[in-house]
Enzyme design. Structure first.
Site, PDB file in Angstrom:
ATOM      1  N   LYS A  51      -3.411  -9.951  -7.047  1.00 51.51           N
ATOM      2  CA  LYS A  51      -4.712 -10.321  -6.474  1.00 51.51           C
ATOM      3  C   LYS A  51      -5.840  -9.412  -6.996  1.00 51.51           C
ATOM      4  O   LYS A  51      -5.599  -8.235  -7.270  1.00 51.51           O
ATOM      5  CB  LYS A  51      -4.526 -10.274  -4.952  1.00 51.51           C
ATOM      6  N   LYS A  88     -10.656  -4.735  -4.710  1.00 50.71           N
ATOM      7  CA  LYS A  88     -11.796  -3.842  -4.937  1.00 50.71           C
ATOM      8  C   LYS A  88     -11.350  -2.389  -5.089  1.00 50.71           C
ATOM      9  O   LYS A  88     -12.116  -1.553  -5.529  1.00 50.71           O
ATOM     10  CB  LYS A  88     -12.857  -4.005  -3.835  1.00 50.71           C
ATOM     11  N   LYS A  90       0.832  -1.215   0.000  1.00 48.55           N
ATOM     12  CA  LYS A  90       0.000   0.000   0.000  1.00 48.55           C
ATOM     13  C   LYS A  90       0.856   1.250   0.000  1.00 48.55           C
ATOM     14  O   LYS A  90       0.468   2.273  -0.569  1.00 48.55           O
ATOM     15  CB  LYS A  90      -0.956  -0.012   1.194  1.00 48.55           C
TER      16      LYS A  90
HETATM   17  P1  TYM Z   1     -10.685  -6.635   2.612  1.00 54.60           P
HETATM   18  O1  TYM Z   1     -11.782  -5.645   2.670  1.00 54.60           O
HETATM   19  O2  TYM Z   1      -9.528  -6.322   1.734  1.00 54.60           O
HETATM   20  O3  TYM Z   1     -11.259  -8.029   2.142  1.00 54.60           O
HETATM   21  C1  TYM Z   1     -12.341  -8.654   2.797  1.00 54.60           C
HETATM   22  C2  TYM Z   1     -12.108 -10.154   2.786  1.00 54.60           C
HETATM   23  O4  TYM Z   1     -11.969 -10.629   1.439  1.00 54.60           O
HETATM   24  C3  TYM Z   1     -10.752 -11.344   1.297  1.00 54.60           C
HETATM   25  N1  TYM Z   1     -10.217 -11.073  -0.044  1.00 54.60           N
HETATM   26  C4  TYM Z   1      -9.947 -12.010  -0.949  1.00 54.60           C
HETATM   27  N2  TYM Z   1     -10.056 -13.338  -0.912  1.00 54.60           N
HETATM   28  C5  TYM Z   1      -9.684 -14.024  -2.040  1.00 54.60           C
HETATM   29  N3  TYM Z   1      -9.233 -13.425  -3.166  1.00 54.60           N
HETATM   30  C6  TYM Z   1      -9.122 -12.087  -3.241  1.00 54.60           C
HETATM   31  N4  TYM Z   1      -8.684 -11.514  -4.342  1.00 54.60           N
HETATM   32  C7  TYM Z   1      -9.482 -11.309  -2.098  1.00 54.60           C
HETATM   33  N5  TYM Z   1      -9.489  -9.988  -1.825  1.00 54.60           N
HETATM   34  C8  TYM Z   1      -9.935  -9.857  -0.561  1.00 54.60           C
HETATM   35  C9  TYM Z   1      -9.828 -10.771   2.374  1.00 54.60           C
HETATM   36  O5  TYM Z   1      -8.814 -11.685   2.716  1.00 54.60           O
HETATM   37  C10 TYM Z   1     -10.802 -10.525   3.502  1.00 54.60           C
HETATM   38  O6  TYM Z   1     -11.006 -11.713   4.240  1.00 54.60           O
HETATM   39  N6  TYM Z   1      -8.118  -5.831   6.759  1.00 54.60           N
HETATM   40  C11 TYM Z   1      -9.297  -6.472   6.248  1.00 54.60           C
HETATM   41  C12 TYM Z   1     -10.578  -6.059   6.976  1.00 54.60           C
HETATM   42  C13 TYM Z   1     -10.505  -6.263   8.450  1.00 54.60           C
HETATM   43  C14 TYM Z   1     -10.617  -7.495   9.127  1.00 54.60           C
HETATM   44  C15 TYM Z   1     -10.504  -7.181  10.512  1.00 54.60           C
HETATM   45  C16 TYM Z   1     -10.778  -8.813   8.700  1.00 54.60           C
HETATM   46  C17 TYM Z   1     -10.356  -5.280   9.371  1.00 54.60           C
HETATM   47  N7  TYM Z   1     -10.363  -5.837  10.636  1.00 54.60           N
HETATM   48  C18 TYM Z   1     -10.571  -8.195  11.462  1.00 54.60           C
HETATM   49  C19 TYM Z   1     -10.835  -9.813   9.675  1.00 54.60           C
HETATM   50  C20 TYM Z   1     -10.736  -9.500  11.048  1.00 54.60           C
HETATM   51  C21 TYM Z   1      -9.474  -6.096   4.785  1.00 54.60           C
HETATM   52  O7  TYM Z   1      -9.097  -5.027   4.370  1.00 54.60           O
HETATM   53  O8  TYM Z   1     -10.180  -7.001   4.065  1.00 54.60           O
END
Ligand code: TYM
Length: 352
Positions: A212, A215, A129
């Site tokens: 990857k 979004k 990032k």
């Molecule tokens: P975020 O918003 O990037 O993604 C949400 C969830 O989707 C999964 N993910 C994917 N899985 C497979 N392939 C992909 N291309 C892909 N892109 C995203 C992510 O692994 C995630 O599970 N930091 C986290 C949000 C968060 C969180 C937490 C999660 C904040 N606090 C506590 C769990 C527990 C995030 O930005 O996810």
């Protein structure tokens, strides 16, 4: 749609329940993609039947990159509607907005004071990032994983279902429990486990299968949003990058683009990649793309319809937020109270 009696649900979830606790969330940026759905939310949905689940909208995490305030505000509603449209049930799960529970930031500060910078320096997401947002490498981006640890530890989560990209943050969260217990002793937190699905834990970008699917990608051809219309979905899948070969074979190393499409196909259809190889013997990549586009469109058609209906009902979304925040805060308060006690902070005399 009405919610069940709040007190009844509280009792069920927090007093009588012997179920394990699941917690997960998504950062409120862009729109949820097929990657988020396949890698995470599809698993959240399965777990909601057998666990006490908390699923939240990480709006505070979104502030680590520059946000337009108006859009962030609208997007938080949109994300809640997307969670619901994907099949998360607010009667079975506690669904809430992170910033509604001030305990997240309070615990995050305490944990920040225990987390060595050396551990944060290793986080690959921070490195990625900061390369992407060179003009805004802020301290929040750096301490982001500590806030994430606070999210998890506040609710005594046993299991955290995430995609592969979040595994390192989960490991750091477990290290932070160790740092805390070394200083203050055990008893405040559970040690959470990551739950990463076997298939689809890392869905790749459609145009660049080496990275990857994200979004927050600037190029919208790289991802399918779960609320894209049918035409867009078809176009994006049909123009996905594949290699110059012809044989339909699951080979992530040499045929990364095709393997990614087969992974999506496999998860959405329930067929193994071996079965898909058999089904497509003698056929071209184009055949598979057409069938996959149809499958994605049909999978997401009801989601989009539900989403559009939910977005017309802001009162209902407000009601889900209020109910979720009330239920989540009970648990968060309990944990933070214990943490304040062991760290020596004096509780406000009227709040003891
Ligand atoms: P975020 O918003 O990037 O993604 C949400 C969830 O989707 C999964 N993910 C994917 N899985 C497979 N392939 C992909 N291309 C892909 N892109 C995203 C992510 O692994 C995630 O599970 N930091 C986290 C949000 C968060 C969180 C937490 C999660 C904040 N606090 C506590 C769990 C527990 C995030 O930005 O996810």
């Amino acid at each position: 749609m009405t919610l069940s009696n709040r007190d009844k649900v509280r009792n069920k979830n927090y007093t009588l329940s012997m179920k394990k606790t699941i917690l997960s969330g998504s950062t409120v940026t862009g729109d949820l993609t097929l990657g988020n759905y396949i890698g995470a939310i599809n698993n959240w949905k399965k777990l909601q039947e057998d666990y006490d689940c908390l699923y939240f909208l990480a709006d505070l995490h979104a502030l680590t990159v520059e946000q337009n305030p108006k859009i962030l505000n609208q997007r938080t509603y949109s994300f809640l509607a997307q969670y619901l449209a994907l099949g998360l049930d607010p009667q079975k799960n506690v669904m809430f907005v992170q910033s509604h529970i001030h305990e997240h930031t309070e615990l995050a500060w305490i944990l920040t004071c225990l987390t060595p910078m050396g551990y944060l320096n290793r986080m690959t997401q921070f490195k990625e990032k900061s390369e992407k947002h060179v003009k805004n490498i802020n301290a929040g981006l750096y301490t982001y994983p500590v806030l994430m640890a606070a999210d998890i530890l506040l609710y005594q989560a046993d299991v955290v279902p995430v995609g592969e990209d979040q595994r390192q943050h989960l490991e750091l969260c477990r290290d932070i429990v160790g740092f805390f217990e070394n200083r203050y002793g055990p008893g405040c937190f559970k040690l959470p486990e990551a739950y990463v699905g076997k298939m689809g834990a890392r869905i790749m970008s459609l145009q660049d299968p080496e990275k990857k699917m994200s979004k927050s990608d600037d190029n919208d051809k790289n991802f399918v949003s779960i609320i894209d219309d049918a035409k867009k979905i078809e176009k994006k899948i049909k123009s996905a990058t594949t290699d110059s070969g012809t044989e339909i074979k699951y080979d992530p190393e040499n045929k990364a683009g095709l393997a990614n499409l087969m992974t999506i196909y496999s998860v959405l259809s329930g067929k193994s990649t071996t079965q898909l190889e058999e089904d497509y013997v003698g056929k071209m990549y184009g055949h598979l793309k057409v069938d996959l586009a149809d499958l994605v469109v049909e999978t997401l058609r009801p989601v989009k319809k539900n989403y559009d209906d939910l977005m017309k009902n802001m009162d209902y979304l407000d009601q889900v937020m209020v109910d979720g925040a009330d239920r989540a805060q009970l648990k968060a308060q309990e944990t933070l109270k214990k943490v304040y006690e062991v760290t020596g902070l004096v509780r406000h005399p009227k709040k003891r």
